[in-house]
Design a protein around this motif. Structure first.
Motif, PDB file in Angstrom:
ATOM      1  N   VAL A 135       0.855  -1.181   0.000  1.00  0.00           N
ATOM      2  CA  VAL A 135       0.000   0.000   0.000  1.00  0.00           C
ATOM      3  C   VAL A 135       0.889   1.227   0.000  1.00  0.00           C
ATOM      4  O   VAL A 135       2.007   1.210   0.510  1.00  0.00           O
ATOM      5  N   GLU A 136       0.405   2.271  -0.627  1.00  0.00           N
ATOM      6  CA  GLU A 136       1.170   3.511  -0.645  1.00  0.00           C
ATOM      7  C   GLU A 136       0.218   4.691  -0.590  1.00  0.00           C
ATOM      8  O   GLU A 136      -0.955   4.585  -0.942  1.00  0.00           O
ATOM      9  N   THR A 137       0.734   5.793  -0.157  1.00  0.00           N
ATOM     10  CA  THR A 137      -0.082   6.992  -0.044  1.00  0.00           C
ATOM     11  C   THR A 137      -0.449   7.537  -1.414  1.00  0.00           C
ATOM     12  O   THR A 137       0.247   7.302  -2.398  1.00  0.00           O
ATOM     13  N   THR A 146      -3.880  -3.166  -6.458  1.00  0.00           N
ATOM     14  CA  THR A 146      -4.806  -4.295  -6.474  1.00  0.00           C
ATOM     15  C   THR A 146      -4.113  -5.530  -5.915  1.00  0.00           C
ATOM     16  O   THR A 146      -2.900  -5.697  -6.062  1.00  0.00           O
ATOM     17  N   PRO A 147      -4.883  -6.394  -5.265  1.00  0.00           N
ATOM     18  CA  PRO A 147      -4.282  -7.572  -4.629  1.00  0.00           C
ATOM     19  C   PRO A 147      -3.984  -8.692  -5.623  1.00  0.00           C
ATOM     20  O   PRO A 147      -4.631  -8.809  -6.664  1.00  0.00           O
ATOM     21  N   THR A 148      -2.992  -9.482  -5.270  1.00  0.00           N
ATOM     22  CA  THR A 148      -2.705 -10.736  -5.969  1.00  0.00           C
ATOM     23  C   THR A 148      -2.631 -11.834  -4.921  1.00  0.00           C
ATOM     24  O   THR A 148      -2.293 -11.586  -3.759  1.00  0.00           O
ATOM     25  N   ILE A 149      -2.959 -13.023  -5.329  1.00  0.00           N
ATOM     26  CA  ILE A 149      -2.869 -14.174  -4.431  1.00  0.00           C
ATOM     27  C   ILE A 149      -2.266 -15.322  -5.221  1.00  0.00           C
ATOM     28  O   ILE A 149      -2.572 -15.504  -6.400  1.00  0.00           O
ATOM     29  N   GLU A 150      -1.392 -16.075  -4.579  1.00  0.00           N
ATOM     30  CA  GLU A 150      -0.663 -17.148  -5.249  1.00  0.00           C
ATOM     31  C   GLU A 150      -0.998 -18.493  -4.631  1.00  0.00           C
ATOM     32  O   GLU A 150      -1.137 -18.603  -3.408  1.00  0.00           O
ATOM     33  N   GLY A 151      -1.143 -19.492  -5.503  1.00  0.00           N
ATOM     34  CA  GLY A 151      -1.445 -20.830  -5.025  1.00  0.00           C
ATOM     35  C   GLY A 151      -0.620 -21.885  -5.727  1.00  0.00           C
ATOM     36  O   GLY A 151      -0.011 -21.627  -6.770  1.00  0.00           O
ATOM     37  N   THR A 152      -0.622 -23.061  -5.146  1.00  0.00           N
ATOM     38  CA  THR A 152       0.060 -24.217  -5.723  1.00  0.00           C
ATOM     39  C   THR A 152      -0.970 -25.115  -6.388  1.00  0.00           C
ATOM     40  O   THR A 152      -1.994 -25.444  -5.787  1.00  0.00           O
TER      41      THR A 152
END
Length: 186
Positions: A135-137, A146-152
């Motif tokens: 996050v940044e000002t 925007t979020p990212t999510i990583e999976g196996t």
């Protein structure tokens, strides 16, 4: 073939019997920004008489990274095994939380000879990990974070890691994913 779009990121909780995976409680992860998945293959060779006699290039595992517009608290709890208090809506993340196995799907628009088709992909067994956050000002101009999510990506009990199908209509691709994830129309 040119891929020109990505839509409808969905997931569903996975349960494995002795012979098959079943899915339930399907949900939309968020609006799709990006889906990257890479596959690692076994690379084993058997040498005999000073030459390669056999070779194994089978599926080993994979990694998927999803970029979405928003990961709601409910979605994060479903993907990561966290809990949300029904009264206060607080999300609690414990070191003992275990992310469940889920099926994950999406579809991409393809353009071939000026004709659109829709390639739907369903990954049978994925386990996600805690997403990184940045996050940044706000400065002089707005910069979306925007979020990212990583999976196996893994094989399921039936040795399946991916199922895919190409459709002539977007509605058919979405319907196929709804069926895989057991999402019912509201």
């Amino acid at each position: 073939m040119a891929t020109i779009g990505l839509k409808y990121l969905v997931a569903a909780k996975s349960t494995e019997s002795a012979t098959a995976s079943t899915f339930a409680d399907g949900f939309v992860i968020g609006k799709a920004i990006k889906a990257d998945f890479s596959i690692e293959s076994n690379d084993t060779k058997l040498y005999a008489d000073d030459a390669v006699a056999e070779s194994d290039r089978s599926f080993k595992n994979g990694k998927i990274t999803l970029g979405v517009d928003n990961l709601t608290d409910t979605v994060l709890c479903s993907l990561l095994g966290h809990t949300q208090d029904e009264t206060s809506s607080e999300v609690t993340s414990k070191s003992s939380d275990v992310a469940p196995y889920v099926g994950v799907g999406f579809y991409a628009t393809k353009l071939v000879n000026n004709k659109k088709t829709f390639r739907a992909i369903w990954l049978q067994k994925v386990q996600f990990g805690e997403p990184n956050e940045s996050v940044e000002t706000k400065g002089e101009t707005v910069a979306f974070q925007t979020p990212t999510i990583e999976g196996t990506i893994m094989v399921d009990v039936a040795s399946i890691w991916k199922v895919e199908k190409t459709f002539d209509t977007e509605a058919d691709a979405k319907s196929w994913l709804d069926e895989k994830a057991r999402i019912t129309a509201a």
